[in-house]
Design a protein around this motif. Structure first.
Motif, short mmCIF file in Angstrom:
data_model
loop_
_atom_site.label_atom_id
_atom_site.label_comp_id
_atom_site.label_asym_id
_atom_site.label_seq_id
_atom_site.Cartn_x
_atom_site.Cartn_y
_atom_site.Cartn_z
N SER A 21 4.43 -2.52 1.60
CA SER A 21 3.55 -1.35 1.69
C SER A 21 4.30 -0.07 1.35
O SER A 21 3.77 0.82 0.66
CB SER A 21 2.95 -1.27 3.09
OG SER A 21 2.17 -2.41 3.39
N ALA A 22 5.55 0.05 1.83
CA ALA A 22 6.33 1.25 1.52
C ALA A 22 6.63 1.35 0.02
O ALA A 22 6.55 2.44 -0.57
CB ALA A 22 7.63 1.23 2.32
N ARG A 23 6.96 0.20 -0.60
CA ARG A 23 7.23 0.21 -2.05
C ARG A 23 5.98 0.62 -2.83
O ARG A 23 6.05 1.43 -3.77
CB ARG A 23 7.70 -1.17 -2.49
CG ARG A 23 8.21 -1.19 -3.93
CD ARG A 23 8.63 -2.60 -4.33
NE ARG A 23 9.61 -3.16 -3.42
CZ ARG A 23 9.34 -4.16 -2.58
NH1 ARG A 23 8.14 -4.71 -2.57
NH2 ARG A 23 10.27 -4.62 -1.78
N THR A 24 4.83 0.10 -2.42
CA THR A 24 3.58 0.46 -3.09
C THR A 24 3.27 1.94 -2.91
O THR A 24 2.81 2.63 -3.83
CB THR A 24 2.43 -0.39 -2.55
OG1 THR A 24 2.75 -1.78 -2.69
CG2 THR A 24 1.16 -0.11 -3.32
N ALA A 25 3.51 2.46 -1.69
CA ALA A 25 3.25 3.88 -1.43
C ALA A 25 4.14 4.76 -2.31
O ALA A 25 3.67 5.78 -2.87
CB ALA A 25 3.46 4.19 0.04
#
Length: 266
Positions: A229-233
């Motif tokens: 999720s952090a990478r996508t954000a």
């Protein structure tokens, strides 16, 4: 008497063998369940492999696939777990998980159920024969009037050629790029920033869930989900920045508005 008993066994079958196989299946399944509760996942898979050798019928195949999917999910082998869940749901779309599992495993199971239902709908659509189009005939209107033939006499003098039309020169204004492109880029940047914010909040929620997890498999699962999720954000925030920068540059590069010969601005 022995001959009659032998013929009865051949014709009816051997019910003792069937009951023995069913009992073996239940014993292997019970042993796998106990090993799963004791966190001995590898040994539980071995018992399920033994149960598959004596399994009979679709119902027992569905049960084995569900147990295997649950244990593989605990081992973080998600690709194989999804395959086991999908196999069970293709055999029985209304199947339910036989054990209590983590929320992520439950979500993955329901996702595979939706995939199985979609596959059933696609197959049903392919099996329906296409309907042949109905040819429409032109409407004929009956009338009692006879058809009139042209009785116009040929002209002896040539027709007067039409007067030449005055050539009007069209004055075209120089083409320019409208504000649609900057506005579209600005909107795309806003959408990317909003979605990135959601993924950032989801990453934070997964981190908090990892701190509150009781099992190591759940901790690893929540951490992996938080990293994704952090990478996508981060990707979405970067895309939003590029889109906003593109909108500003395209707005600055727009040519000035041209004026018509009458003095009006177009």
């Amino acid at each position: 008497m022995r001959l009659v008993l032998l013929l009865s066994i051949i014709l009816v079958g051997n019910p003792l063998g069937t009951a023995y196989a069913a009992s073996d299946f239940e014993r292997y399944l019970t042993a796998a369940t106990q090993l799963y509760e004791n966190l001995e996942y590898e040994l539980a898979l071995e018992q399920l492999a033994q149960a598959r050798k004596v399994a009979r019928g679709v119902e027992e195949d569905v049960t084995l696939a569900l147990y295997e999917g649950i244990i593989l999910a605990e081992l973080s082998q998600w690709e194989q777990a999804r395959a086991r869940f999908l196999t069970a749901l293709l055999l029985n779309p209304e199947a339910k998980l036989p054990l209590s599992v983590a929320p992520k495993t439950k979500n993955e199971f329901e996702a595979q159920r939706a995939r199985a239902l979609l596959e059933f709908a696609r197959q049903q659509h392919q099996e329906e024969p296409p309907q042949a189009p109905i040819a429409q005939r032109p409407l004929e209107v009956a009338t009692d009037r006879p058809e009139r033939t042209s009785t116009q006499e040929p002209r002896l003098t040539p027709d007067t050629p039409p007067a030449p039309m005055a050539r009007v020169e069209e004055v075209r204004a120089p083409s320019r790029m409208g504000p649609a492109v900057p506005l579209a880029l600005l909107g795309a940047g806003a959408v990317a920033a909003g979605v990135g914010t959601w993924f950032g909040m989801e990453s934070r929620r997964q981190v908090n869930a990892a701190w509150g997890a009781h099992y190591q498999s759940e901790v690893l699962s929540h951490r992996a989900e938080a990293e994704r999720s952090a990478r996508t954000a981060n990707i979405l925030f970067g895309s939003a920045g590029v889109a906003v920068a593109g909108a500003v540059v395209s707005w600055l590069l727009m040519p000035p508005r041209a004026e018509s010969p009458s003095g009006e601005t177009r």
